[in-house]
Design a protein around this motif. Structure first.
Motif, PDB file in Angstrom:
ATOM      1  N   LYS A  30       0.829  -1.206   0.000  1.00  0.00           N
ATOM      2  CA  LYS A  30       0.000   0.000   0.000  1.00  0.00           C
ATOM      3  C   LYS A  30       0.866   1.259   0.000  1.00  0.00           C
ATOM      4  N   LYS A  31       1.987   1.208   0.712  1.00  0.00           N
ATOM      5  CA  LYS A  31       2.882   2.363   0.754  1.00  0.00           C
ATOM      6  C   LYS A  31       3.521   2.594  -0.614  1.00  0.00           C
ATOM      7  N   PHE A  32       3.925   1.526  -1.279  1.00  0.00           N
ATOM      8  CA  PHE A  32       4.522   1.669  -2.600  1.00  0.00           C
ATOM      9  C   PHE A  32       3.490   2.176  -3.602  1.00  0.00           C
ATOM     10  N   VAL A  33       2.266   1.688  -3.511  1.00  0.00           N
ATOM     11  CA  VAL A  33       1.196   2.165  -4.393  1.00  0.00           C
ATOM     12  C   VAL A  33       0.934   3.650  -4.155  1.00  0.00           C
ATOM     13  N   LEU A  74       0.018   0.132 -11.611  1.00  0.00           N
ATOM     14  CA  LEU A  74       0.925   0.165 -12.751  1.00  0.00           C
ATOM     15  C   LEU A  74       0.145   0.231 -14.063  1.00  0.00           C
ATOM     16  N   ALA A  75      -0.947  -0.529 -14.153  1.00  0.00           N
ATOM     17  CA  ALA A  75      -1.777  -0.497 -15.357  1.00  0.00           C
ATOM     18  C   ALA A  75      -2.382   0.892 -15.556  1.00  0.00           C
ATOM     19  N   GLU A  76      -2.871   1.484 -14.475  1.00  0.00           N
ATOM     20  CA  GLU A  76      -3.467   2.827 -14.563  1.00  0.00           C
ATOM     21  C   GLU A  76      -2.453   3.854 -15.065  1.00  0.00           C
ATOM     22  N   ILE A  77      -1.255   3.828 -14.478  1.00  0.00           N
ATOM     23  CA  ILE A  77      -0.229   4.797 -14.862  1.00  0.00           C
ATOM     24  C   ILE A  77       0.208   4.578 -16.301  1.00  0.00           C
ATOM     25  N   ARG A  78       0.396   3.329 -16.663  1.00  0.00           N
ATOM     26  CA  ARG A  78       0.830   3.053 -18.034  1.00  0.00           C
ATOM     27  C   ARG A  78      -0.261   3.451 -19.032  1.00  0.00           C
ATOM     28  N   ASP A  79      -1.513   3.180 -18.710  1.00  0.00           N
ATOM     29  CA  ASP A  79      -2.623   3.551 -19.603  1.00  0.00           C
ATOM     30  C   ASP A  79      -2.745   5.063 -19.759  1.00  0.00           C
ATOM     31  N   SER A  80      -2.263   5.811 -18.766  1.00  0.00           N
ATOM     32  CA  SER A  80      -2.314   7.277 -18.851  1.00  0.00           C
ATOM     33  C   SER A  80      -1.246   7.834 -19.782  1.00  0.00           C
ATOM     34  N   GLY A  81      -0.337   6.970 -20.229  1.00  0.00           N
ATOM     35  CA  GLY A  81       0.698   7.397 -21.166  1.00  0.00           C
ATOM     36  C   GLY A  81       2.088   7.517 -20.591  1.00  0.00           C
ATOM     37  N   PHE A  99       3.750  -9.002 -18.188  1.00  0.00           N
ATOM     38  CA  PHE A  99       3.819  -7.544 -18.071  1.00  0.00           C
ATOM     39  C   PHE A  99       3.696  -6.870 -19.432  1.00  0.00           C
ATOM     40  N   GLU A 100       4.327  -7.460 -20.449  1.00  0.00           N
ATOM     41  CA  GLU A 100       4.265  -6.867 -21.781  1.00  0.00           C
ATOM     42  C   GLU A 100       2.842  -6.902 -22.337  1.00  0.00           C
ATOM     43  N   LYS A 101       2.179  -8.043 -22.207  1.00  0.00           N
ATOM     44  CA  LYS A 101       0.859  -8.221 -22.823  1.00  0.00           C
ATOM     45  C   LYS A 101      -0.265  -7.565 -22.013  1.00  0.00           C
ATOM     46  N   GLU A 102      -0.220  -7.695 -20.698  1.00  0.00           N
ATOM     47  CA  GLU A 102      -1.310  -7.201 -19.867  1.00  0.00           C
ATOM     48  C   GLU A 102      -1.155  -5.733 -19.476  1.00  0.00           C
ATOM     49  N   LEU A 103       0.099  -5.301 -19.292  1.00  0.00           N
ATOM     50  CA  LEU A 103       0.338  -3.949 -18.777  1.00  0.00           C
ATOM     51  C   LEU A 103       1.034  -3.040 -19.773  1.00  0.00           C
ATOM     52  N   ASN A 104       1.488  -3.594 -20.885  1.00  0.00           N
ATOM     53  CA  ASN A 104       2.236  -2.820 -21.885  1.00  0.00           C
ATOM     54  C   ASN A 104       3.505  -2.219 -21.284  1.00  0.00           C
ATOM     55  N   ILE A 105       4.157  -3.010 -20.424  1.00  0.00           N
ATOM     56  CA  ILE A 105       5.400  -2.603 -19.772  1.00  0.00           C
ATOM     57  C   ILE A 105       6.527  -3.481 -20.289  1.00  0.00           C
ATOM     58  N   PRO A 106       7.546  -2.899 -20.925  1.00  0.00           N
ATOM     59  CA  PRO A 106       8.674  -3.719 -21.378  1.00  0.00           C
ATOM     60  C   PRO A 106       9.457  -4.284 -20.207  1.00  0.00           C
ATOM     61  N   VAL A 107       9.962  -5.495 -20.384  1.00  0.00           N
ATOM     62  CA  VAL A 107      10.703  -6.195 -19.339  1.00  0.00           C
ATOM     63  C   VAL A 107      12.109  -6.498 -19.855  1.00  0.00           C
ATOM     64  N   TYR A 108      13.112  -6.181 -19.050  1.00  0.00           N
ATOM     65  CA  TYR A 108      14.506  -6.401 -19.426  1.00  0.00           C
ATOM     66  C   TYR A 108      15.129  -7.414 -18.480  1.00  0.00           C
ATOM     67  N   HIS A 109      15.894  -8.320 -19.055  1.00  0.00           N
ATOM     68  CA  HIS A 109      16.547  -9.376 -18.270  1.00  0.00           C
ATOM     69  C   HIS A 109      18.022  -9.100 -18.044  1.00  0.00           C
ATOM     70  N   ASP A 110      18.503  -7.973 -18.487  1.00  0.00           N
ATOM     71  CA  ASP A 110      19.891  -7.579 -18.245  1.00  0.00           C
ATOM     72  C   ASP A 110      19.973  -6.055 -18.288  1.00  0.00           C
ATOM     73  N   ASN A 111      21.165  -5.530 -18.060  1.00  0.00           N
ATOM     74  CA  ASN A 111      21.365  -4.084 -18.074  1.00  0.00           C
ATOM     75  C   ASN A 111      20.924  -3.474 -19.403  1.00  0.00           C
ATOM     76  N   LYS A 112      20.536  -2.225 -19.348  1.00  0.00           N
ATOM     77  CA  LYS A 112      20.207  -1.498 -20.566  1.00  0.00           C
ATOM     78  C   LYS A 112      20.658  -0.046 -20.426  1.00  0.00           C
ATOM     79  N   GLU A 113      21.097   0.528 -21.529  1.00  0.00           N
ATOM     80  CA  GLU A 113      21.551   1.909 -21.549  1.00  0.00           C
ATOM     81  C   GLU A 113      20.420   2.839 -21.973  1.00  0.00           C
ATOM     82  N   PHE A 114      20.366   4.001 -21.325  1.00  0.00           N
ATOM     83  CA  PHE A 114      19.406   5.047 -21.673  1.00  0.00           C
ATOM     84  C   PHE A 114      20.141   6.383 -21.657  1.00  0.00           C
ATOM     85  N   THR A 115      19.624   7.342 -22.419  1.00  0.00           N
ATOM     86  CA  THR A 115      20.157   8.701 -22.392  1.00  0.00           C
ATOM     87  C   THR A 115      19.004   9.665 -22.154  1.00  0.00           C
TER      88      THR A 115
END
Length: 252
Positions: A30-33, A74-81, A99-115
């Motif tokens: 509940k605190k994290f939500v 998470l679904a609510e936030i993702r659906d908001s854009g 997560f990808e199919k139900e929530l449209n959230i990409p899932v990574y199994h290793d490190n990833k770079e972002f800028t």
């Protein structure tokens, strides 16, 4: 990505929902939500760096019971854009499309770079990286082996989930978090891993979870290793405002 004015990027890790029991972890869920509900208003993106669940396994037609509040938020936030990115940890590494199919959230199994705003980030959960931790590294190879996953899938979910929850709580080798204390920069293996990564490429921020200790350590003239802490003891999170990165504590 260039952050829009007054927007921020948020990072959190190691909630371990479900541990040691569903009932005792419910206040933490509940605190994290509540935190997610606050940051969604100015979030350009949200990164969850693994071990959101203390155990997660996706059967073909079944996922573990519970966690409806956090999944719904998470679904609510993702659906908001708002983009959400999920990195598997050592407790929830058996993800396979939910997560990808139900929530449209990409899932990574290793490190990833972002800028972001011309700042370079290396992001991941952090388990099995750097020197040492050999026992866990061997165990992880067993966990991620396709044959091991196939065998586990044949267990009835009631038995499989109960067994996995027992092992997750009782076995510190499996948890990978036997020493939740600062070991010193020369012995913190994610610090050493970060320094080694900087030998071949520049990153402004190398951000990980897994160690359960909030840390922000300079590992180069213009580079910082950040560990996000956890949502068991510290309730800490990271925020990048487009110019600088901070580790903060959620006090609600």
């Amino acid at each position: 990505m260039q952050l829009p004015p007054n927007k921020k990027i948020y990072f959190a890790s190691d909630q371990h929902l479900g541990a040691p029991t569903m009932e005792t972890s419910l206040p933490r869920e509940k605190k994290f939500v509540a935190w997610l509900d606050e940051v969604k208003h100015d979030a350009a993106a949200i990164f969850i760096l693994g071990d959101l669940f203390d155990f997660w396994f996706e059967y073909k037609m079944v996922v573990p019971r519970g966690f409806v509040r956090v999944l719904g938020k998470l679904a609510e936030i993702r659906d908001s854009g708002v983009p959400i990115y999920f990195f598997v940890g050592n407790h929830d590494l058996w993800m396979n499309g939910y997560f990808e199919k139900e929530l449209n959230i990409p899932v990574y199994h290793d490190n990833k770079e972002f800028t972001f705003n011309d700042k370079h980030f290396l992001i991941g959960h952090g388990d099995g990286k750097g020197p040492g931790d050999k026992g866990y590294k061997r165990m992880k190879k067993v966990f991620t082996n396709p044959f091991s996953k196939w065998l586990f899938r044949w267990l009835h979910p009631d038995l499989g989930v109960k067994l996995a929850q027992y092992l997750s709580v009782k076995n510190k080798l499996i948890s990978g978090d036997a020493d939740v204390k600062f070991l010193g920069e020369d012995k913190e293996w994610l610090v050493q891993y970060s320094k080694r990564k900087l030998e071949s490429k520049h990153y402004d921020y190398l951000i990980f979870g897994h160690r359960h200790l909030p840390m922000n350590i300079k590992v180069g003239e213009h580079s910082s290793y950040v560990n996000l802490g956890d949502w068991i003891t510290y309730f800490t999170y990271g925020v990048f405002d487009g110019n600088s990165f901070e580790l903060l504590k959620y006090e609600n």
